[in-house]
Each structure stands twice: as structure tokens, then as C-alpha cells.
Design a protein around this motif. Structure first.
Motif, PDB file in Angstrom:
ATOM      1  N   ASP A 370      24.877  60.029  26.746  1.00  0.00           N
ATOM      2  CA  ASP A 370      24.560  59.399  28.036  1.00  0.00           C
ATOM      3  C   ASP A 370      23.858  58.059  27.831  1.00  0.00           C
ATOM      4  O   ASP A 370      24.148  57.081  28.519  1.00  0.00           O
ATOM      5  CB  ASP A 370      23.664  60.316  28.873  1.00  0.00           C
ATOM      6  N   ALA A 374      25.161  54.411  28.940  1.00  0.00           N
ATOM      7  CA  ALA A 374      24.352  53.567  29.828  1.00  0.00           C
ATOM      8  C   ALA A 374      24.177  52.169  29.228  1.00  0.00           C
ATOM      9  O   ALA A 374      24.299  51.162  29.921  1.00  0.00           O
ATOM     10  CB  ALA A 374      22.997  54.218  30.058  1.00  0.00           C
ATOM     11  N   GLN A 377      27.373  50.180  29.480  1.00  0.00           N
ATOM     12  CA  GLN A 377      27.589  49.753  30.855  1.00  0.00           C
ATOM     13  C   GLN A 377      26.668  48.587  31.202  1.00  0.00           C
ATOM     14  O   GLN A 377      27.099  47.580  31.767  1.00  0.00           O
ATOM     15  CB  GLN A 377      27.288  50.922  31.779  1.00  0.00           C
ATOM     16  N   ARG A 431      16.629  60.158  27.294  1.00  0.00           N
ATOM     17  CA  ARG A 431      16.609  60.058  28.760  1.00  0.00           C
ATOM     18  C   ARG A 431      15.769  58.866  29.202  1.00  0.00           C
ATOM     19  O   ARG A 431      16.144  58.129  30.124  1.00  0.00           O
ATOM     20  CB  ARG A 431      16.055  61.349  29.364  1.00  0.00           C
ATOM     21  N   GLN A 434      17.801  55.751  29.044  1.00  0.00           N
ATOM     22  CA  GLN A 434      18.645  55.544  30.229  1.00  0.00           C
ATOM     23  C   GLN A 434      17.806  54.982  31.370  1.00  0.00           C
ATOM     24  O   GLN A 434      18.169  54.002  32.006  1.00  0.00           O
ATOM     25  CB  GLN A 434      19.249  56.882  30.694  1.00  0.00           C
ATOM     26  N   LEU A 435      16.648  55.607  31.597  1.00  0.00           N
ATOM     27  CA  LEU A 435      15.813  55.194  32.731  1.00  0.00           C
ATOM     28  C   LEU A 435      15.356  53.747  32.586  1.00  0.00           C
ATOM     29  O   LEU A 435      15.300  52.995  33.556  1.00  0.00           O
ATOM     30  CB  LEU A 435      14.605  56.124  32.848  1.00  0.00           C
ATOM     31  N   PHE A 438      17.133  50.935  34.284  1.00  0.00           N
ATOM     32  CA  PHE A 438      17.070  50.721  35.723  1.00  0.00           C
ATOM     33  C   PHE A 438      15.864  49.871  36.097  1.00  0.00           C
ATOM     34  O   PHE A 438      15.576  49.677  37.262  1.00  0.00           O
ATOM     35  CB  PHE A 438      17.029  52.056  36.461  1.00  0.00           C
ATOM     36  N   GLN A 444      13.592  50.855  44.135  1.00  0.00           N
ATOM     37  CA  GLN A 444      13.669  52.303  43.887  1.00  0.00           C
ATOM     38  C   GLN A 444      13.129  52.745  42.539  1.00  0.00           C
ATOM     39  O   GLN A 444      12.975  53.929  42.284  1.00  0.00           O
ATOM     40  CB  GLN A 444      15.132  52.746  43.969  1.00  0.00           C
TER      41      GLN A 444
ATOM     42  N   LEU C 435      17.060  60.545  36.925  1.00  0.00           N
ATOM     43  CA  LEU C 435      18.330  59.809  36.806  1.00  0.00           C
ATOM     44  C   LEU C 435      19.232  60.074  38.006  1.00  0.00           C
ATOM     45  O   LEU C 435      19.906  59.176  38.504  1.00  0.00           O
ATOM     46  CB  LEU C 435      19.038  60.205  35.506  1.00  0.00           C
ATOM     47  N   PHE C 438      19.363  57.723  40.920  1.00  0.00           N
ATOM     48  CA  PHE C 438      19.991  56.404  40.853  1.00  0.00           C
ATOM     49  C   PHE C 438      21.469  56.490  41.169  1.00  0.00           C
ATOM     50  O   PHE C 438      22.192  55.531  41.054  1.00  0.00           O
ATOM     51  CB  PHE C 438      19.758  55.787  39.476  1.00  0.00           C
ATOM     52  N   GLN C 440      23.052  56.438  43.730  1.00  0.00           N
ATOM     53  CA  GLN C 440      23.619  55.741  44.874  1.00  0.00           C
ATOM     54  C   GLN C 440      24.782  54.918  44.344  1.00  0.00           C
ATOM     55  O   GLN C 440      24.736  54.445  43.203  1.00  0.00           O
ATOM     56  CB  GLN C 440      22.574  54.791  45.499  1.00  0.00           C
ATOM     57  N   PRO C 443      26.826  49.906  40.512  1.00  0.00           N
ATOM     58  CA  PRO C 443      27.643  49.656  39.333  1.00  0.00           C
ATOM     59  C   PRO C 443      26.972  50.173  38.064  1.00  0.00           C
ATOM     60  O   PRO C 443      27.599  50.740  37.184  1.00  0.00           O
ATOM     61  CB  PRO C 443      27.741  48.134  39.294  1.00  0.00           C
ATOM     62  N   GLN C 444      25.638  50.021  38.005  1.00  0.00           N
ATOM     63  CA  GLN C 444      24.952  50.268  36.740  1.00  0.00           C
ATOM     64  C   GLN C 444      24.757  51.729  36.389  1.00  0.00           C
ATOM     65  O   GLN C 444      24.314  52.054  35.288  1.00  0.00           O
ATOM     66  CB  GLN C 444      23.568  49.626  36.783  1.00  0.00           C
ATOM     67  N   GLN C 445      25.054  52.627  37.370  1.00  0.00           N
ATOM     68  CA  GLN C 445      24.568  53.988  37.138  1.00  0.00           C
ATOM     69  C   GLN C 445      25.299  54.681  35.983  1.00  0.00           C
ATOM     70  O   GLN C 445      26.523  54.673  35.908  1.00  0.00           O
ATOM     71  CB  GLN C 445      24.764  54.814  38.409  1.00  0.00           C
ATOM     72  N   PRO C 446      24.552  55.251  35.062  1.00  0.00           N
ATOM     73  CA  PRO C 446      25.143  56.123  34.051  1.00  0.00           C
ATOM     74  C   PRO C 446      25.270  57.515  34.668  1.00  0.00           C
ATOM     75  O   PRO C 446      24.709  57.773  35.729  1.00  0.00           O
ATOM     76  CB  PRO C 446      24.083  56.141  32.962  1.00  0.00           C
ATOM     77  N   SER C 447      25.992  58.398  34.017  1.00  0.00           N
ATOM     78  CA  SER C 447      26.119  59.735  34.610  1.00  0.00           C
ATOM     79  C   SER C 447      25.278  60.725  33.819  1.00  0.00           C
ATOM     80  O   SER C 447      25.434  60.860  32.616  1.00  0.00           O
ATOM     81  CB  SER C 447      27.583  60.163  34.563  1.00  0.00           C
ATOM     82  N   ALA C 448      24.367  61.373  34.500  1.00  0.00           N
ATOM     83  CA  ALA C 448      23.549  62.391  33.816  1.00  0.00           C
ATOM     84  C   ALA C 448      24.404  63.644  33.618  1.00  0.00           C
ATOM     85  O   ALA C 448      25.231  63.974  34.460  1.00  0.00           O
ATOM     86  CB  ALA C 448      22.328  62.718  34.650  1.00  0.00           C
TER      87      ALA C 448
END
Ligand SMILES: [Ca+2]
Ligand SMILES: [Ca+2]
Lengths: 450, 196, 450
Positions: A370, A374, A377, A431, A434-435, A438, A444, C435, C438, C440, C443-448
Motif C-alpha cells: 500500500d 501511494a 501515485q 501506514r 501512506q498518511l 496526505f 482534512q 486512511l 481520505f 473521498q 486523485p491522490q488516495q491510496p487504497s487501504a
């Protein structure tokens, strides 16, 4: 019958042939000590347990990086992403090394340190001074030095002479990498609950450097001989083979040792740059010795040999089983000598520990994947270097801990709680990585903790 | 010239109930113990069978001399450890391992002992050697034989299960921490194995 | 001298007074068994170790929720956020319960199940049938039932009669909560490596329900008597006191038991709704019995009493030390009979295990706080319910595991690897919760990962 038993007893001490430090061929030693030799030869047998030994064909152990794709992903940009298989018995250590695809990338001559009976060659390279020869060896290409080894007739897997003094048969360590590493460990102030001789040396005059062959207890040598190879290392073309014990044997201590290491050219140390994320990461290799040292067995003076080369009765005499292998194939000798429980019970204790460890490992695997996703991306959507760097640092920390337990070969058994602790940290760092991505100015965003 | 050695009939003891000591598993070769016990003729009928065996080097039949046991190198590690144990001054092998009450019975059963020595000379027994449930019952009785006064109190409140299994906590009094010895390669090991 | 010893001996068996199932006053039993009684009284002494016993004044143990603010944060919306202190000796169990601020919220009469010698009162409530009385008890307010207890003269902390048969002195369990819980456990197919009598019952006719007082081994009873109270529970006003063992004793099995439980009114089970995040969460209480059951000691038949009530020599006889306390105050008796290592070595083994566990606990604490922050923020910035719900579910999972080890009283010692495993999962779920917020369209969101 009893008479024959008495004979066997005496047989141990009759030397049919003389052996010297240059006799790397175990067959010759085998004439004096046939039972150890016979057992030694059995390391060519295929073995398999739930997590140990090797799956796959007799011909070739299974690809770890295919079985666990997250491993391959983690290694992208490094030789281990080309070919990384299950380990198998000592008999195969040379052929498996000579045939690994990892050799497609340039590898150094140091590789042979742990895959062959290399000492005579070191002495030759250093005109009699093995330590100097060892220091030269990394400058050779693997292929050149391997050829030299074959030419000089020392192309044997780990052999009797690597662990035994040819005159006295006493245990001894020969490997420069270990001798330097353990010396640095002694000079550090890393805790060593398992090694009383180091504690003793530290409290002494310290005028002579710590020398395992002089200072170590017999029982410590029963593990040190394995610590010559079953350890984390740096082994490539930029500097000599290094065992990173200058701050202690804990994974965290080794990490900070690497973090403070610089290559001769002044660059900060790292094993490779991750192909997808650009993170400068570390590679952990089979830290059996290091993980074992953190467990309750080590603290209790239980050595590698106790479990992997248990004493066994042979007629009237007591010999160490030189068929070095998984103790789960050998529970009555390896475990029941100390633990008063049935074989089934002991096996399920190990497998329970390993199953828990394996589940955490897989959990860590998806966390690291993950994070890599991230980072990719974020890069693709044009995040700035300084937006990316915290995530890259966290990838390095997470991967180090995850790989430390993934590369270790007991699936957590050697120190169950310590292994789980490292995996928990690995998951947290992955983790958090990843955070951290953001953290663009964004209403947010929560704040990840250090 | 013999040294004596007994196998008592199996009886449900707390050891067998405790999780890691299930009857029939691992070292507790319940079945074998039974077989041997059955071979003990009349003795078995009484619930206890004793037999003795001969051994080349020989030793006095009623010898309480531990060296007698150590005549078998198999017993060596226990012998060595016993000499360093808290009991070496107060208890010999047979004080713990043979029923106090039954010694006289051995004479009669002398011939049965043949089996034990056979196990030894042919080496067809499992190693490491463990005390079988039968042997554990004897041990327990012997602990209590000497320590009754001290332990009455802790036995009193477990009427339905008998006294406390001393070995649960004191398994090392005889020869310290276990230092048993594994046997030679098994048949399946000769050809190479896999626990798959 | 010998004569006196003989006297002491006999004294053990001379009953100066008769005791019955209604004699909850230990002083009376003490006349027959003075040494156990004297020791029992010592549970009023303050004790303290690195993680055990209680800090704070003699008068009042330290507030856990002040020492670890993340605990308080986690409990917001529940009574435990008002007052949650270090535990102390058995002598205090009634007063500490009567004085806790938690009583400011309505509490049920079931609370007394584990804090007083309650059986006679249960029998009274059920006109002789204790089980029925027990079922009634949750309908009373704590205050009313506590008053009844004082009026009937049974206001004593855990007493002899709670663990001993008044006629034979045999160990026995009395608590309905445990008897039902262990019965459900027997009927489940949760693994019970530590309880051979349950395995035996399962393989039998099963026509009679499992009855610990009939079926359990003596050695099991040495732990079951403690399992009457040192366990996870539901104890409030909506349904009778429940021990959640219907699927097994593992934390994960208990979680899924709660997840499938419904209150009488049909609502899905949860202990409280988190004040800040609106998540429906679970509360774990002192699962010593459950965690111990997952460790290697339990598998080895080592009971609570072995370590917390070791035998001690008194004159010519051996007695169980009824000063129930931390074994670290008693290492020679509690540990050294089985482990032949120095007291210092054994103490440092425990503390190493506990320090590792404590570090992971703190790590989990900051992860859960980060998740709560993130949820608050998301709510404040108007996230939709269905955007929030995955994070809330993850809070429930994370908090359950974190609290399971935080509330357990051995700081991980009872099963070191299992405790670390649960904390690793807790951390992963908490971070995944952050995670998930995020997710919403972004574009940037990774997938948990799940
Ligand atoms: Ca490395
Ligand atoms: Ca609960």
C-alpha cells in the motif's frame, strides 16, 4: 552386542589420516570421523516442514518472490527481485550460489565467505594473512574468485575445517567477517545477555581485542560457528563484507549502525534505491544469529547446535548430528532432551508460534505494498521531493523491520515476541508513510505521530 | 547378578490428565508399558509387576548402589547428574524408582527382567528415555513415602484427585535439569525425510 | 523441635469450628486454618512492581486514565473515563468498588459477582436456587444489592467459601458466570490446548453439560477458581452478566461472539457509543484467564496458583501462600522451583517481555488517538455517515485489541507473542481507519487493504 559397543567407543580416537588447515575436502576428514561425515553428507537430502526446508522440485527450491509477490515488489531495483528461493541443506550452498540469477547483477568475491570453504584462498590472496586476503576479496568479481576457488581445488561447501581445529578438533571460528563483527560487538555497549564471555571481557583490561577463539566459552562456540554465516551482512562491491554489530545485535541497533555508516566515497549507506519509489532502502539477510540472541533460548544458554546438531547416541558413544536441518524433523533429539512434552505437543507449539508470525508477516506485506502504491501515485500526481521524503524514510524503516523477519529463517520461532514487535513497528511505519502523503495543506489532514 | 526395574500397571493418574501428558502421546508409550506389564505374570494381576534383568557387568541383586544402574551407559547421564542433585546424599536410584513396598517380589519374577536387557542390547527402545506413566506413579509414591509429613497439608484439599503431582514442580530433584540423550537415526531418517 | 512439629501437623486436621456454605466470614475459617488466613489478610498490604500492584497513596491507587491519557480518550462516553485505577490486593475489592466514581453512572447488581462473597445472597434471591438468583441480580441497582449484602452480613471480599468446599476443603468453583461461560466454551469448538478435561468431555457422550466441579482436573481448578473473576465480561443493566466464551477464548473469537450477540431488545451488542466519534465500541476487562490460556505456561499445565499462590514451607508442612500477589515479589517460590535461573535473571526476563509489550501499547495508544482526531475532524468538515462508517468499524476493531492488552494485568507476560500480535493488529486497524477517511473521490488516495 556389548563388545562391539566398547569398540565403537574407542574408534572415535583413532586417526587414520592426518588433516591440516588446508584440507577443505570433508571426505578426507571423514576417514577419521565417519559418522559425522555420513551425517554431513545427508544435508543433500531434501527436507520440508510447514515453513522450513524447501518446497519445489528436487532440482530447484521454490521461488520465495513468486510465492509472496510483496517480497518481489519490495525488492524492485535490487538483485533479490530477480531470484530469491527457499534455502536448503549445506550440501547445496555452492551450486545454489553459482546458479542464482542474482549473479546477473555484478556481485563481489565476498559472496564466497559463507558459501565455500574459503580460508585457504583468503590466505593465498593475503600471502599467508587470511585477514588481508579477506579484505582484498571484495574487489574481485564473484565469477573470478569462484573460478580461482575451483582451480585451487577448494570448491567445497562449508567443511569440517571451517568449524574445527585440524589438530585438536576443538570448535573454532574461522570467518574474518564474524571475527571482526563480534569484536565490534564486544567493544560496543549493546546488551549481550546471551554471551557471558563478552560481558567478562568488557569488565576486564580490554588491552587485547575480544577474540572468540580465546575468550568465548565452549557453549558460545556452539552458536558462534553458525554465526559465521547465519547473519545480516553487507556484501557487495563498494566495501569489504561487513557484519553490522558495532552498536549491538538488536534490529534497531543494527539499523542505526547502517544509518551512521558511510561508503568510502562518502555517500550515506544504503543497499539499493527502490525502483518505483526512489527510497534509499536497506536489505536484511537471514539474521538467525541476531534474532536468536534476543530470545529466551539464547538467554538460557541454548545454542544453535543444541537444536540443529543435537547430540545423539551412536552405539556406546555420543555424537553431534552433523545432518544440520530443521529440528522439527528431529524433535526427540532436538527438543525432548530438554522439554518433557510429546512430539506432537512440541510440534504444535512451534507451528502456533510460526502461524501467528506468518499472519503478521502477510499483514506487513500488504501494508508495504500500500505504501509503495501511494508513493507511486503521489509521484505521478507531481508531489514535490520534500512532500515525498518523509514517506520514503518511513518506507526504509518499515521495510527494514519487515525484511528482518521475512529473511530470518525460523518464521519467528527463534524469538517470538521480538519478531512480533518488529512486525508491529513495520506495519505502523508503513501506514504512517501512506498518511504522510496526505500532508498537503488540506483541511482534512490528521497528524500522524512520530 | 541383576539390577531391578519395574513397570506398574497403568492407572489413571493426574499426570495423564494434564494436557501435555496425554496417554499414548510422545514419550508415554502407554501401549508398550501395558504389554510389558502383562508380561509380568501374576504381578500384573496384583496391579504391579516387577521383573529384573541380567547385565554383562553384573551387580548385586539388591544393590542400592547407583553405580549398578550406571553400568548401563544409557543410565550414565542420570547417574552423573544425580551425584550433583540435592538428593544424592539422601536417596539412591531405587529409592525413587522402585516401589518401596514391593522389593521382595522381584526375586520371584527374576526371569521377566530378560526383556529389559533385551530392549537394551537390541537397542529397540525410543530415546530420549522418559519415565512412563507407570514409572511416574512409582516416583510419586516414593516422594510421598519420604515427604508425607511435609506434604499432607497440600494433599488434603484434593480428595477426588489424590495428592499433588510432585513432578509438576520438582521434576529436577533427582538429576537436575533434564539432560536426556536422543537416540541414533531412525529408519525413515536413513533415506531422508519430510514432515509434509 | 520435633514434638512441636507433630502438633502443628495434627492441628491441620483438627477442626475447631464447623464451617458451612453460608460462612462467608473468613475469620471463622481462619480458626481452622490459621496460616492460610494470616496470608489471606496480607492482601491488604500495598504492593508495587515496575508494572504491577499499584502506585499512588496507600489510600487510593493511582488513576490509570491520568497516567495514560489515551485510555481516557478511548473511553469517552463510558464510565471508565470517569475513574479507572490500578488494581490492588483482594482485601480491597469491596471498598474499591463501593468508592469508584464509575458508580455515578447506573451500574447493576451483577457487579458484586466478582467483588464479594455473594453466593448466599444469590441463593436467597433465587429461593435456594443460586443460578436463578444470579439471573435476577442484574435487575437490581448496584446500590440496592450492595445494601442487601451488608444487611445480610455477607459483605466480605472473595472468601474461603468461594474457592473451597466447606466440607472437604476441595477446590471448587461457585460463580454462575464462570460455570455458564466454561460450559459454553466446552460446547463450542474453540481450541483448548490448556484444558484436557474439556477435550475429554467433547469426545464423550455429551449428555450432561460440562461441569467444572465434576469434570475438571485438580490442576485445572487451580486456575478455574481465578477464572471466576479475572476474565472479560459484560456486566450492565441490559442483560445478565455474561462471560463471552461461546466461540472460544481467543480475543478474535470473543470479538466475533460479541459481534453476533444481540441485546434482548434486538439491538446489536456494544458496550458504549464513543462520545467524540459515535462509533459503537467494545470494552475489554482484565482478560487474565483468556490471555494466560493462549500462552505456553497454560499449555504446560502451569496454573494461576502455581505462580500467584506458590507453596511455602511453614514449620513441618507446606501450605499455599494465600497472599495472592505479584509473583515478582516472590520469585524464589513462584518461579525458581521450575526455572533454575537467578532471581535477577528471571526478573529481567519478565521485565524485558513487559517493556516490549509496554512500548507497543504506547504505540497503539497514539494510533488510536490519531484515529479519533481524524474522525472528529472529518465529522467537523461534514463527512457523510457512509464516509465515516468504515473508520468507525475500524475504531471498534482497533480499540478491542488495544484494550484487551491494556486491561489485561500482566503487561503481556501471560502470553507475550499473542499480546504483541493483538497490538500489531490494533495499530494496523487504527491506521487503516485514518486512511479510510481520505477515500473521498480524490486523485491522490491510496487504497487501504482489508
Ligand atoms: Ca544486509
Ligand atoms: Ca467487556
Amino acid at each position: 552386542n556389548i563388545f562391539q559397543k566398547k569398540v565403537e567407543q574407542r574408534a572415535l580416537y583413532v586417526r587414520l589420516v592426518d588433516v591440516t588447515d588446508n584440507d577443505t575436502d570433508p571426505a578426507k576428514w571423514g576417514r577419521n570421523w565417519p559418522s559425522q561425515y555420513d551425517a554431513y553428507l545427508r544435508t543433500a537430502f531434501p527436507t520440508h516442514t510447514r515453513y522450513g526446508g524447501h518446497s519445489g522440485s528436487e532440482a530447484l527450491p521454490e521461488e520465495k518472490i513468486e510465492r509472496d509477490p510483496w517480497l518481489k515488489r519490495m525488492f524492485l531495483g535490487y538483485a533479490f527481485s530477480l531470484d530469491y528461493r527457499d534455502r536448503r541443506g549445506h550440501a547445496y550452498m555452492m551450486v545454489d550460489q553459482e546458479h542464482t540469477e542474482r549473479l546477473k547483477k555484478p556481485q563481489s568475491g565476498s559472496c564466497l565467505h559463507c558459501h565455500a570453504s574459503i580460508m585457504p584462498l583468503y590466505r593465498e590472496l593475503g600471502n599467508g594473512d587470511a585477514m588481508r586476503g579477506f579484505e582484498e576479496s571484495f574487489k574481485f568479481s564473484y565469477q573470478d574468485l569462484d573460478k580461482k576457488l575451483h582451480d585451487t581445488g577448494h570448491a567445497h561447501p562449508v567443511s569440517c575445517v571451517d568449524c574445527h581445529d585440524a589438530q585438536t578438533m576443538a570448535l573454532r571460528v574461522t570467518r574474518p567477517g564474524f571475527i571482526r563483527g563480534v569484536r565490534a560487538l564486544a567493544e560496543s555497549d549493546g546488551e549481550v545477555p546471551a554471551f557471558s564471555s563478552i560481558a567478562l571481557w568488557r569488565s576486564g583490561k580490554r588491552d587485547q581485542p575480544y577474540d572468540p577463539n580465546k575468550d568465548a566459552t565452549h557453549n558460545e562456540l556452539r552458536s558462534f560457528v553458525c554465526g559465521q554465516c547465519h547473519v545480516e551482512y553487507y556484501c557487495s562491491t563498494k566495501m569489504p563484507l561487513t557484519f553490522p554489530w558495532g552498536k549491538g545485535l538488536k534490529a534497531d541497533e543494527i539499523e542505526s549502525y547502517w544509518n551512521e555508516t558511510k561508503f568510502p566515497n562518502g555517500e550515506p549507506f544504503s543497499d539499493y534505491t527502490h525502483a518505483e519509489t526512489g527510497a534509499h532502502v536497506l536489505k536484511a539477510q537471514h539474521p538467525e544469529f541476531e534474532l536468536w540472541s534476543q530470545g529466551v533460548h539464547a538467554r538460557s544458554g541454548v545454542s544453535c547446535a543444541d537444536c540443529h546438531m543435537p547430540y545423539m547416541r551412536e552405539g556406546a558413544s555420543k555424537v553431534s548430528d552433523h545432518w544440520v536441518r530443521s529440528p522439527l524433523l528431529n524433535i526427540n533429539r532436538a527438543c525432548q532432551t530438554c522439554h518433557h512434552f510429546s512430539e506432537d505437543e512440541l510440534k504444535s507449539r512451534v507451528e502456533l508460534i510460526q502461524d501467528r508470525n506468518h499472519a503478521l508477516l502477510e499483514r506487513g506485506g500488504s501494508a508495504i505494498v500500500d505504501l509503495i502504491d501511494a508513493l507511486k501515485q503521489a509521484q505521478s500526481t507531481g508531489a514535490t521531493e520534500e512532500q515525498l521524503s518523509p514517506a520514503r524514510d518511513l518506507q526504509r524503516k518499515a521495510q527494514w523491520r519487515l525484511d528482518f523477519i521475512a529473511a530470518e529463517n525460523s518464521m519467528g520461532f527463534h524469538a517470538p515476541q521480538e519478531a512480533a514487535r518488529l512486525l508491529a513497528e513495520a506495519i505502523d511505519y508503513a501506514r504512517q508513510g501512506q498518511l504522510s502523503l496526505f500532508h498537503q495543506p488540506d483541511p482534512q489532514q490528521p497528524s500522524a505521530s512520530p | 547378578m541383576d539390577c531391578c526395574y519395574t513397570i506398574a500397571f497403568m492407572r489413571q493418574s493426574n499426570f495423564e490428565k494434564s494436557p501435555s501428558l496425554r496417554p499414548g502421546t510422545g514419550p508415554y508409550r502407554t501401549r508398550r508399558a501395558l504389554v510389558i506389564a502383562l508380561c509380568c505374570g501374576i504381578g500384573a494381576g496384583l496391579g504391579i509387576g516387577g521383573y529384573t534383568f541380567r547385565y554383562a557387568n553384573g551387580l548385586s541383586y539388591f544393590s542400592t548402589d547407583p553405580a549398578a544402574c550406571a553400568n548401563c551407559h544409557i543410565m550414565r547421564s542420570e547417574f552423573d547428574a544425580w551425584q550433583k542433585s540435592s538428593h544424592h546424599a539422601v536417596a539412591t536410584c531405587i529409592d525413587c524408582h522402585l516401589p518401596h513396598s514391593l522389593v521382595p517380589k522381584y526375586m520371584a519374577k527374576a526371569e521377566n527382567g530378560y526383556r529389559h536387557s533385551k530392549a537394551f542390547t537390541e537397542g529397540n527402545f525410543e530415546e530420549p528415555i522418559f519415565v512412563r506413566p507407570a514409572g511416574r506413579t512409582i516416583l510419586q509414591d516414593n516422594c510421598v513415602y519420604c515427604h508425607q509429613a511435609l506434604t499432607e497439608s497440600i494433599a488434603m484439599n484434593s480428595p477426588h484427585t489424590g495428592e499433588q503431582p510432585c513432578l509438576h514442580c520438582h521434576s529436577t530433584v533427582g538429576h537436575g535439569d533434564a539432560a536426556r540423550l536422543g537416540g541414533p537415526l531412525r529408519k525413515d531418517e536413513i533415506v531422508g525425510v519430510s514432515s509434509r
